[in-house]
Structure formats: structure tokens, C-alpha cells
Design a protein around this motif. Structure first.
Motif, mmCIF file in Angstrom:
data_model
loop_
_atom_site.group_PDB
_atom_site.id
_atom_site.type_symbol
_atom_site.label_atom_id
_atom_site.label_comp_id
_atom_site.label_asym_id
_atom_site.label_seq_id
_atom_site.Cartn_x
_atom_site.Cartn_y
_atom_site.Cartn_z
ATOM 1 N N ARG A 1 31.336 45.789 -5.769
ATOM 2 C CA ARG A 1 31.978 47.043 -6.187
ATOM 3 C C ARG A 1 31.045 48.219 -5.914
ATOM 4 O O ARG A 1 29.824 48.087 -5.979
ATOM 5 C CB ARG A 1 32.326 47.010 -7.680
ATOM 6 C CG ARG A 1 33.385 45.976 -8.025
ATOM 7 C CD ARG A 1 33.963 46.190 -9.406
ATOM 8 N NE ARG A 1 32.921 46.265 -10.416
ATOM 9 C CZ ARG A 1 32.853 47.234 -11.335
ATOM 10 N NH1 ARG A 1 33.744 48.210 -11.336
ATOM 11 N NH2 ARG A 1 31.885 47.232 -12.217
ATOM 12 N N LYS B 1 42.118 47.535 0.660
ATOM 13 C CA LYS B 1 42.267 46.683 -0.511
ATOM 14 C C LYS B 1 41.194 47.002 -1.562
ATOM 15 O O LYS B 1 40.011 47.051 -1.254
ATOM 16 C CB LYS B 1 42.144 45.216 -0.099
ATOM 17 C CG LYS B 1 42.406 44.250 -1.241
ATOM 18 C CD LYS B 1 42.348 42.804 -0.759
ATOM 19 C CE LYS B 1 42.616 41.841 -1.911
ATOM 20 N NZ LYS B 1 42.556 40.416 -1.463
ATOM 21 N N GLY B 2 41.648 47.237 -2.793
ATOM 22 C CA GLY B 2 40.723 47.512 -3.884
ATOM 23 C C GLY B 2 40.243 48.949 -3.943
ATOM 24 O O GLY B 2 39.391 49.283 -4.770
ATOM 25 N N ARG C 1 37.448 48.035 -6.451
ATOM 26 C CA ARG C 1 36.390 47.508 -5.595
ATOM 27 C C ARG C 1 35.591 48.673 -5.014
ATOM 28 O O ARG C 1 34.375 48.660 -5.005
ATOM 29 C CB ARG C 1 36.982 46.662 -4.469
ATOM 30 C CG ARG C 1 35.888 46.023 -3.602
ATOM 31 C CD ARG C 1 36.468 45.115 -2.550
ATOM 32 N NE ARG C 1 35.405 44.470 -1.787
ATOM 33 C CZ ARG C 1 35.610 43.695 -0.729
ATOM 34 N NH1 ARG C 1 36.852 43.448 -0.320
ATOM 35 N NH2 ARG C 1 34.590 43.163 -0.088
#
Length: 313
Positions: free
Chosen positions: A236, A258-259, A287
Motif C-alpha cells: 500500500r 485496481k485498488g 492499495r
């Protein structure tokens, strides 16, 4: 420049005829004023100081009391317009070249050792007046360019091939049969980079790249407590945008990653709205989280006791 020619160029009214015939330069700041210069100002105190420092000509919107009969006083109705007339003349005389580009593209000028303009004549004055012959300038304001030059070029898009391993953190691509490997640049900026490469090659300029200026995004990896940790030791990260313009661009172009989430102060136009860094530190549902914050304040608040350096991208 001959002072009578200057008066005609600026279309000013001569309130006092001094004792000299020409000026050796121009200034709008006392710091740049030299003996024998023409000085543009509406500030009476600055004008008096300019006369004491040896200005030969004063150009102003104010019809001031003549304190030195040896100095030319030229009255104009609009000081900004008078300055623009001079700038346009100087740009033509020096054969300066101009390129119109998008606002975000301007930040790439430093990367390629190119000059940029703010689009505000008082801020650009010194840069244009002191420019060498045929200097190239980039600007994002079309109406401004129309006022200071007869013609300008436009930064155009260029085809490129993005290589598969390009990411948020580094980009590799092929442009104009040149291979650029692992640039510290998120892949969404590649079109800007390629446009400059194309322009430079088409105009037979020297292609120089200052990679440390690719600082549009700073990446801070964080641990489970939302504290900054060593690069690559976490999945992250907070992404710090250089400014609001870059924040908006990245928020739009990374939205399908994504994230990826966005966080901003006191607004509903993001994934997470917060009031303080303390609120932001409690946010963990991401993320990659894009923010726009003061770098030093962010590092201070999110750092552990270890002295961890940021990763720049």
C-alpha cells in the motif's frame, strides 16, 4: 532604443523631454533597473527611486510632478498595454519562437531544458526582454501568445509504444525509434513526454533529459499502521501529487487501476473526504491513495522514528 521611437511605439504622450536620445534597456523592477534604462511603473515612490538610480525614461499611467527635467516622462492610459507593445516589438526583433501547449505539459519544460512562460506580462517581462535571439518559449495561454507574437507553433501528440512492464512507478516505451527504459514516471504521463521528444527531434534541437525533474508524483509506502516504511516493503502507498492540476489529471487517468482511491479535504468529489491528516491516517481501504498535501507536513505526521527517505516518481 531611440526615445522618440519608443514614444511612437508605445503611443504615449510625452510630458517632459529629457536631455538624452536613447535608452540602453528596460525594467519594471527596481532590482533590475540600471543607469540609462526606461522604467515602467505606477508607483510614485518607485519612480522617484528609479530617477535617482539613473533612469532616462519613466513610463506611467500617472501624470506625476516632474522632479527631474533631464528625465523623459511618457504618459500612457494603460501600463500593461504599453508593456505588451514593447514586448511584442522585442519578440519580433529577437525572432523569439513560441509554442502553445496544455497547462500540464508546461511542467515538462524543465525536464527537457526548455523555457516556459507564465502568461502574465509582468511575470514574463524580464525573461522575454533578456532572452537571447531565437529563444524558444512554451506557454499554455493562446490569447496571451496572440498579443506578444505574430505566430506560434503547437505541441502535437506523437505516437509511441508503451512496453508491458510499465507501471505507476516506472515507464518504458519506444518513441521515434528511441527506447526509453524505466523512466521514473507513471505511465499515464507518457503522451506528454513523447510529444516533447517528437517536437525536439523535428526541430533539430538537442535532446537532453533531466530525470530528477520528473517529480510530478511522490510515492510513500506505508505499513499496517499507516506509517511510512521502506520502499517496496508494503503493498500500500500514498501518492502525493505535485499540485492540484496533477491531482485532477491523475485522479482521472488512474481511476481504473485496481485498488486506486483518491482522498481530499472536505469534498464529496473523491473516495475519502477528510478534515485533517489524523483523519487520513485512519483510512486504510486502498492499495494506492492519491492525495495533495504539503510534503513536509505529510512526512512529519506519517513517519516512524526511523529516518526514511521518500521515493520520487
Amino acid at each position: 532604443m531611440n526615445i522618440s521611437n519608443l514614444n511612437e511605439l508605445l503611443q504615449t504622450q510625452m510630458l517632459n523631454e529629457g536631455s538624452t536620445s536613447s535608452v540602453s534597456g528596460f525594467a519594471i523592477s527596481l532590482n533590475e533597473l540600471k543607469h540609462g534604462f526606461a522604467f515602467f511603473s505606477n508607483d510614485e515612490e518607485a519612480i522617484n527611486e528609479a530617477v535617482q538610480k539613473g533612469a532616462f525614461v519613466i513610463i506611467s499611467e500617472k501624470k506625476l510632478l516632474l522632479k527631474d527635467k533631464e528625465v523623459f516622462y511618457l504618459y500612457c492610459e494603460d501600463l500593461s498595454l504599453a508593456i505588451l507593445k514593447l514586448i511584442r516589438f522585442m519578440c519580433e526583433e529577437k525572432e523569439l519562437e513560441f509554442v502553445l501547449c496544455e497547462p500540464l505539459a508546461l511542467d515538462f519544460c524543465e525536464v527537457f531544458y526548455l523555457e516556459r512562460l507564465s502568461g502574465e506580462v509582468f511575470l514574463d517581462f524580464s525573461k522575454l526582454i533578456n532572452a537571447k535571439k531565437k529563444t524558444l518559449f512554451f506557454c499554455d495561454k493562446e490569447l496571451y501568445l496572440l498579443r506578444i507574437c505574430a505566430s506560434f507553433d503547437t505541441l502535437r501528440a506523437c505516437e509511441f509504444t508503451l512496453l508491458e512492464h510499465s507501471s505507476l512507478f516506472s515507464t518504458s516505451f519506444i518513441c521515434k525509434q528511441m527506447y526509453f527504459k524505466n523512466l521514473a514516471l507513471p505511465f499515464v504521463y507518457t503522451s506528454f513526454f513523447a510529444s516533447f521528444v517528437n517536437f525536439i527531434l523535428e526541430h533539430n534541437l538537442r535532446l537532453r533529459i533531466k530525470e530528477k525533474k520528473l517529480d510530478f508524483l511522490q510515492v510513500y509506502f506505508i505499513n499496517k499502521n499507516n506509517e511510512i516504511c521502506e520502499f517496496g516493503s508494503s503493498s500500500r502507498a500514498f501518492l502525493l501529487a505535485k499540485n492540484e492540476l496533477h491531482f485532477d489529471f491523475l485522479a482521472t487517468h488512474l481511476s481504473k487501476v485496481k485498488g486506486f482511491k483518491t482522498a481530499a479535504k472536505n469534498t464529496l468529489f473523491c473516495d475519502f473526504s477528510y478534515s485533517s491528516l489524523e483523519d487520513l491516517k485512519a483510512y486504510k481501504d486502498f492499495r494506492y491513495c492519491l492525495i495533495f498535501e504539503n510534503q513536509e507536513e505529510f512526512i512529519s505526521f506519517f513517519s516512524q522514528s526511523l529516518d526514511i527517505q521518500p521515493s520520487l516518481f
